[in-house]
Write a protein that holds these residues in place. Sequence first.
Motif, PDB file in Angstrom:
ATOM      1  N   VAL A   1       0.124  -1.296  -0.096  1.00 56.36           N
ATOM      2  CA  VAL A   1      -0.062   0.173   0.258  1.00 56.36           C
ATOM      3  C   VAL A   1       0.882   1.284   0.084  1.00 56.36           C
ATOM      4  O   VAL A   1       0.695   2.156  -0.656  1.00 56.36           O
ATOM      5  CB  VAL A   1      -0.722  -0.031   1.568  1.00 56.36           C
ATOM      6  CG1 VAL A   1      -1.783   1.146   1.312  1.00 56.36           C
ATOM      7  CG2 VAL A   1      -1.515  -1.489   1.183  1.00 56.36           C
TER       8      VAL A   1
ATOM      9  N   VAL B   1       3.916   2.142 -20.153  1.00 58.05           N
ATOM     10  CA  VAL B   1       3.710   1.468 -18.803  1.00 58.05           C
ATOM     11  C   VAL B   1       2.979   0.331 -19.038  1.00 58.05           C
ATOM     12  O   VAL B   1       1.423   0.462 -19.677  1.00 58.05           O
ATOM     13  CB  VAL B   1       3.691   2.352 -18.177  1.00 58.05           C
ATOM     14  CG1 VAL B   1       3.252   2.078 -16.618  1.00 58.05           C
ATOM     15  CG2 VAL B   1       4.274   3.135 -17.816  1.00 58.05           C
TER      16      VAL B   1
ATOM     17  N   LEU C   1       0.930  -2.943 -17.151  1.00 60.05           N
ATOM     18  CA  LEU C   1      -0.491  -2.919 -16.420  1.00 60.05           C
ATOM     19  C   LEU C   1       1.026  -3.988 -15.228  1.00 60.05           C
ATOM     20  O   LEU C   1       1.054  -3.630 -14.783  1.00 60.05           O
ATOM     21  CB  LEU C   1      -1.617  -3.363 -16.955  1.00 60.05           C
ATOM     22  CG  LEU C   1      -2.220  -4.057 -15.031  1.00 60.05           C
ATOM     23  CD1 LEU C   1      -1.916  -2.387 -13.676  1.00 60.05           C
ATOM     24  CD2 LEU C   1      -3.616  -3.986 -15.944  1.00 60.05           C
TER      25      LEU C   1
ATOM     26  N   ILE D   1      -6.938   4.381   0.767  1.00 54.55           N
ATOM     27  CA  ILE D   1      -5.444   5.007  -0.402  1.00 54.55           C
ATOM     28  C   ILE D   1      -5.198   4.291  -0.681  1.00 54.55           C
ATOM     29  O   ILE D   1      -4.950   4.224  -1.905  1.00 54.55           O
ATOM     30  CB  ILE D   1      -4.980   6.236   0.438  1.00 54.55           C
ATOM     31  CG1 ILE D   1      -5.380   6.774   1.637  1.00 54.55           C
ATOM     32  CG2 ILE D   1      -3.701   6.663   0.389  1.00 54.55           C
ATOM     33  CD1 ILE D   1      -4.174   7.853   2.166  1.00 54.55           C
ATOM     34  N   GLY D   2      -4.731   2.683  -0.625  1.00 54.14           N
ATOM     35  CA  GLY D   2      -4.300   2.124  -1.148  1.00 54.14           C
ATOM     36  C   GLY D   2      -4.675   1.537  -2.309  1.00 54.14           C
ATOM     37  O   GLY D   2      -4.277   1.196  -3.330  1.00 54.14           O
TER      38      GLY D   2
ATOM     39  N   ALA E   1      -4.651   3.957  -5.103  1.00 49.89           N
ATOM     40  CA  ALA E   1      -3.342   4.515  -5.534  1.00 49.89           C
ATOM     41  C   ALA E   1      -3.350   3.213  -6.655  1.00 49.89           C
ATOM     42  O   ALA E   1      -2.904   3.281  -8.220  1.00 49.89           O
ATOM     43  CB  ALA E   1      -2.156   4.092  -4.488  1.00 49.89           C
ATOM     44  N   VAL E   2      -3.408   2.101  -6.843  1.00 45.61           N
ATOM     45  CA  VAL E   2      -3.651   0.827  -7.176  1.00 45.61           C
ATOM     46  C   VAL E   2      -4.365   1.001  -8.450  1.00 45.61           C
ATOM     47  O   VAL E   2      -4.393   0.751  -9.972  1.00 45.61           O
ATOM     48  CB  VAL E   2      -3.452  -0.550  -6.820  1.00 45.61           C
ATOM     49  CG1 VAL E   2      -3.484  -1.486  -7.930  1.00 45.61           C
ATOM     50  CG2 VAL E   2      -2.536  -0.840  -5.874  1.00 45.61           C
TER      51      VAL E   2
ATOM     52  N   PHE F   1      -5.319   3.872  -9.413  1.00 47.51           N
ATOM     53  CA  PHE F   1      -5.014   5.336 -10.390  1.00 47.51           C
ATOM     54  C   PHE F   1      -3.633   4.741 -11.055  1.00 47.51           C
ATOM     55  O   PHE F   1      -3.602   4.553 -12.165  1.00 47.51           O
ATOM     56  CB  PHE F   1      -4.428   5.804  -9.080  1.00 47.51           C
ATOM     57  CG  PHE F   1      -3.608   7.554  -9.738  1.00 47.51           C
ATOM     58  CD1 PHE F   1      -4.069   8.481 -10.716  1.00 47.51           C
ATOM     59  CD2 PHE F   1      -2.765   7.287  -9.912  1.00 47.51           C
ATOM     60  CE1 PHE F   1      -3.560   9.346 -11.213  1.00 47.51           C
ATOM     61  CE2 PHE F   1      -1.384   8.343 -10.468  1.00 47.51           C
ATOM     62  CZ  PHE F   1      -2.186   9.357 -10.984  1.00 47.51           C
ATOM     63  N   LEU F   2      -2.822   3.854 -10.457  1.00 45.58           N
ATOM     64  CA  LEU F   2      -1.383   2.707 -11.622  1.00 45.58           C
ATOM     65  C   LEU F   2      -2.152   2.374 -12.249  1.00 45.58           C
ATOM     66  O   LEU F   2      -1.054   2.221 -13.720  1.00 45.58           O
ATOM     67  CB  LEU F   2      -1.132   2.512 -10.704  1.00 45.58           C
ATOM     68  CG  LEU F   2       0.081   3.504  -9.412  1.00 45.58           C
ATOM     69  CD1 LEU F   2       1.138   2.074  -8.387  1.00 45.58           C
ATOM     70  CD2 LEU F   2       1.308   3.941  -9.418  1.00 45.58           C
ATOM     71  N   SER F   3      -3.185   1.429 -12.135  1.00 46.69           N
ATOM     72  CA  SER F   3      -3.664   1.092 -13.590  1.00 46.69           C
ATOM     73  C   SER F   3      -4.376   1.134 -14.573  1.00 46.69           C
ATOM     74  O   SER F   3      -4.356   1.630 -15.789  1.00 46.69           O
ATOM     75  CB  SER F   3      -4.624  -0.362 -13.312  1.00 46.69           C
ATOM     76  OG  SER F   3      -4.552  -0.349 -11.457  1.00 46.69           O
ATOM     77  N   LEU F   4      -5.982   2.399 -14.334  1.00 47.47           N
ATOM     78  CA  LEU F   4      -6.203   3.230 -15.787  1.00 47.47           C
ATOM     79  C   LEU F   4      -5.028   4.020 -16.150  1.00 47.47           C
ATOM     80  O   LEU F   4      -5.607   4.569 -16.581  1.00 47.47           O
ATOM     81  CB  LEU F   4      -7.733   3.473 -14.471  1.00 47.47           C
ATOM     82  CG  LEU F   4      -8.187   2.470 -13.595  1.00 47.47           C
ATOM     83  CD1 LEU F   4      -9.222   3.517 -13.348  1.00 47.47           C
ATOM     84  CD2 LEU F   4      -8.439   1.507 -15.144  1.00 47.47           C
ATOM     85  N   LYS F   5      -4.695   5.149 -14.715  1.00 46.94           N
ATOM     86  CA  LYS F   5      -3.816   6.200 -15.459  1.00 46.94           C
ATOM     87  C   LYS F   5      -2.659   6.417 -15.730  1.00 46.94           C
ATOM     88  O   LYS F   5      -1.792   6.824 -17.019  1.00 46.94           O
ATOM     89  CB  LYS F   5      -4.493   7.521 -14.312  1.00 46.94           C
ATOM     90  CG  LYS F   5      -4.366   8.371 -14.301  1.00 46.94           C
ATOM     91  CD  LYS F   5      -5.010   9.625 -15.120  1.00 46.94           C
ATOM     92  CE  LYS F   5      -4.297  10.941 -15.820  1.00 46.94           C
ATOM     93  NZ  LYS F   5      -5.165  11.746 -16.925  1.00 46.94           N
ATOM     94  N   VAL F   6      -2.088   5.340 -15.012  1.00 46.57           N
ATOM     95  CA  VAL F   6      -0.799   4.763 -15.814  1.00 46.57           C
ATOM     96  C   VAL F   6       0.137   4.306 -16.283  1.00 46.57           C
ATOM     97  O   VAL F   6       0.340   4.338 -17.701  1.00 46.57           O
ATOM     98  CB  VAL F   6      -0.049   5.518 -14.523  1.00 46.57           C
ATOM     99  CG1 VAL F   6       1.586   4.998 -14.580  1.00 46.57           C
ATOM    100  CG2 VAL F   6       0.775   6.285 -13.481  1.00 46.57           C
ATOM    101  N   ALA F   7      -0.861   3.099 -16.543  1.00 49.38           N
ATOM    102  CA  ALA F   7      -0.552   1.827 -17.275  1.00 49.38           C
ATOM    103  C   ALA F   7      -1.868   2.478 -18.600  1.00 49.38           C
ATOM    104  O   ALA F   7      -2.793   2.913 -18.067  1.00 49.38           O
ATOM    105  CB  ALA F   7      -0.754   0.362 -16.099  1.00 49.38           C
ATOM    106  N   ASN F   8      -1.486   1.413 -18.866  1.00 48.59           N
ATOM    107  CA  ASN F   8      -3.207   0.996 -19.788  1.00 48.59           C
ATOM    108  C   ASN F   8      -3.250   0.035 -20.361  1.00 48.59           C
ATOM    109  O   ASN F   8      -3.270  -0.939 -20.573  1.00 48.59           O
ATOM    110  CB  ASN F   8      -2.869   1.678 -21.655  1.00 48.59           C
ATOM    111  CG  ASN F   8      -1.140   0.769 -21.947  1.00 48.59           C
ATOM    112  OD1 ASN F   8      -0.792   0.112 -20.813  1.00 48.59           O
ATOM    113  ND2 ASN F   8      -1.295   0.888 -23.192  1.00 48.59           N
ATOM    114  N   LEU F   9      -4.931   0.435 -18.981  1.00 49.04           N
ATOM    115  CA  LEU F   9      -5.322  -1.276 -19.679  1.00 49.04           C
ATOM    116  C   LEU F   9      -6.077  -1.320 -19.961  1.00 49.04           C
ATOM    117  O   LEU F   9      -7.298  -2.102 -20.169  1.00 49.04           O
ATOM    118  CB  LEU F   9      -6.998  -0.544 -18.189  1.00 49.04           C
ATOM    119  CG  LEU F   9      -6.813  -1.884 -17.018  1.00 49.04           C
ATOM    120  CD1 LEU F   9      -7.937  -1.712 -15.376  1.00 49.04           C
ATOM    121  CD2 LEU F   9      -6.477  -2.783 -17.667  1.00 49.04           C
TER     122      LEU F   9
ATOM    123  N   ARG G   1      -0.595  -4.066 -30.808  1.00 47.24           N
ATOM    124  CA  ARG G   1       0.315  -4.312 -29.734  1.00 47.24           C
ATOM    125  C   ARG G   1       0.870  -5.601 -30.770  1.00 47.24           C
ATOM    126  O   ARG G   1      -0.122  -6.641 -31.021  1.00 47.24           O
ATOM    127  CB  ARG G   1       0.274  -5.123 -28.863  1.00 47.24           C
ATOM    128  CG  ARG G   1       0.079  -3.555 -28.059  1.00 47.24           C
ATOM    129  CD  ARG G   1       0.501  -3.312 -26.429  1.00 47.24           C
ATOM    130  NE  ARG G   1       0.008  -2.166 -26.093  1.00 47.24           N
ATOM    131  CZ  ARG G   1       1.806  -0.538 -26.263  1.00 47.24           C
ATOM    132  NH1 ARG G   1       2.242  -0.858 -26.805  1.00 47.24           N
ATOM    133  NH2 ARG G   1      -0.045   0.725 -26.386  1.00 47.24           N
TER     134      ARG G   1
END
Lengths: 261, 166, 273
Positions: A160, A196, A198, B16-17, B20-21, B23-31, B67
Amino acid sequence: MFETLTAPLRHLGHVTINAIWRLGFASRFLAAILLQSGQSFRRLNLTIREVYFAGVLSLIIIVVSGLFVGMVLGLQGYNTLSRFGSADALGALVALSLLRELGPVLAALLFASRSGSAMTAEIGLMKATEQLDAMSVMAVNPIARVVAPRFWAGVISMPVLAALFNVTGIFGGYFVGVQLIGLDEGTFWSQMQNSVDLHNDVINGLIKSLFFGIAVTLIAVFEGYDATPTAAGVSSATTRTVVTSALVILALDFVLTAFMF
Amino acid sequence: MKRTTIDLWVGIFVAIGIAAVTFLSLKVANLTPQSAEASYPLYAEFDNIGGLKVKAPVKSSGVVVGRVASIELDTQRYLAKVTLSLDKRYQFSRDTSAEILTSGLLGEQYIGLVQGGDPDNLKPGERIDLTSSALVLEQLIGKFMLNFAEKGPAKEGSPAGSSGAQ
Amino acid sequence: MSQDDSFIEFRQVSFGYNDRPVLKDINLRIPRGKLVAIMGGSGSGKTTLLRLISGQYRAQRGEVLVDGQNVATMNARELHAHRRRMGMLFQFGALFTDLSVHDNVAFPLREHTQLPESMIADLVTMKLNAVGLRGTQALMPAELSGGMARRVALARAIALDPEIMLYDEPFTGLDPISLGVIALLIKKLNDALGTSAVMVTHDVHKSLEIVDHVYFVANGSIVAEGTPDQVRASDSPWVHQFVHGEADGPVHFAYPAQRSLADDLGLSGVRHV
């Protein structure tokens, strides 16, 4: 004469044997924790309490450090990338460095020095003041009641905190790159999303932090439980927790990276 | 009384955890087209793939439509066999052509698809017949030097020919 | 004392850390319902004796019998059952510093019973009342004086109405008033609960007022025993030294150094010249 020559050698042998002995003891200790973990989940409030101390109280340091690390990455990354005319890739650089390496590793190092040392000191002091003895004489297993909830709290908190570190770091990079330097916001995010992955980056980074959580918390509770029950013993155990954790995190990071990427 | 405050904080912590995860999967990585259901495979053979990597984007008119799923060498004919994983939303005609392109001068390589005129579309697992290989800079320079040395008929062979790797 | 009514009995018990012997061929008996003191200097092995009864250490030779069962050979489940009928007061109380007084006393009740919280609260109040500290439930251990902490620890030790009570140096570091209070409580609780109790101490005078029988331990063996009256009248040099607090005697003042003082000061050579 001969004595003085062999003394360092003998010392080295002694240190090595001692290290191996402790490694064996730590493994047996981990087995004992896993065996005695039932109570940590049946009486969840014990573990929740420890999540509060290990995780919630680390939030501030994680958020602040994550933000600064991200901002530094943004500045340094921009300097380097702009030399090659690819400042557009700043988002990708910040996100990838955080997700794959810096997030899990730095969060684990911070966690070891903030929560790991606290756990060692707490358990060590409980041992020094005979609280652990008192517990076992009351037919309550201290590993089940004291050690296991802390162990699981650490294992739960670490990913977390690492995820949070990543997010704040990315925002730090965003702040520097887009708000201060003036890169295009859309390019920043889309470059990031394009590079990036996933599974490869996000999930693997979190798996790393899970391993770090197990390692750091095990070291912390073990050092506390194994501490010499005196003030000096507890303080040296606390130091050992931070030093050993740092070394183990970095070594483990190399091994995991070699396996994953 | 004290316990409820701790519970609240731990609840916030877990939330929050999760945030955060997410956010990382949707906004940072391309799901986006990751799951097998939303994508279909096609393959194409190239004489030379240059620096193409697995997971490189497949673009059509600059839009990412899929891809590169895998790259292997066909040991019968010694051609590179590239499997593409394309988004189901995008269908291509049977005479679509695939070429390996480079983004910018030194950027990453990707596959560009150019839609043809055939009314029938490619079905999953079919082959894209029209391909053109990666531009290999060394070969390009070599050819240019050769032409330059011969000086004579300058229009001998265009360097981007499909079987330039012989 | 009668031979057949012993509740705790040591038979030829030996124990040592690594190869350093601590206890050698100890024989002693603690009758049911009696308060017995084990006295001796620091490092004489008396705390080890207590830990052999609680099962924290296992005797290497001999038998430690509690109600007919040998503690030294108990398996985990037997040890658990053994400890549930035992209460122990540690040297400095060993209260859990992260729990309030109420939670400390409630700890064994919560761990070992399924009682509802309201009943636990009543029991805690009763136990605290027994040690004269009703009303301190909300305090944390850091807010208590040494004597109060010891009394709270006593309330915690008796929370499950034990059959055996072990006291490890209950008087250490207390002012005379707190010391008197603790001694009185130990005596009163022992009489009221009918527990068989072992008290390890080096406080001679207070102990002699409250115990039924005394064993003296020195250098890992029992050197004298008797009722308080016998002890006071004893002419044993051990007992005499201990009761009167003499610096030198059978228990030596000086550490048994390998070389003479003259050697250590480098004087022995001088004399020969």
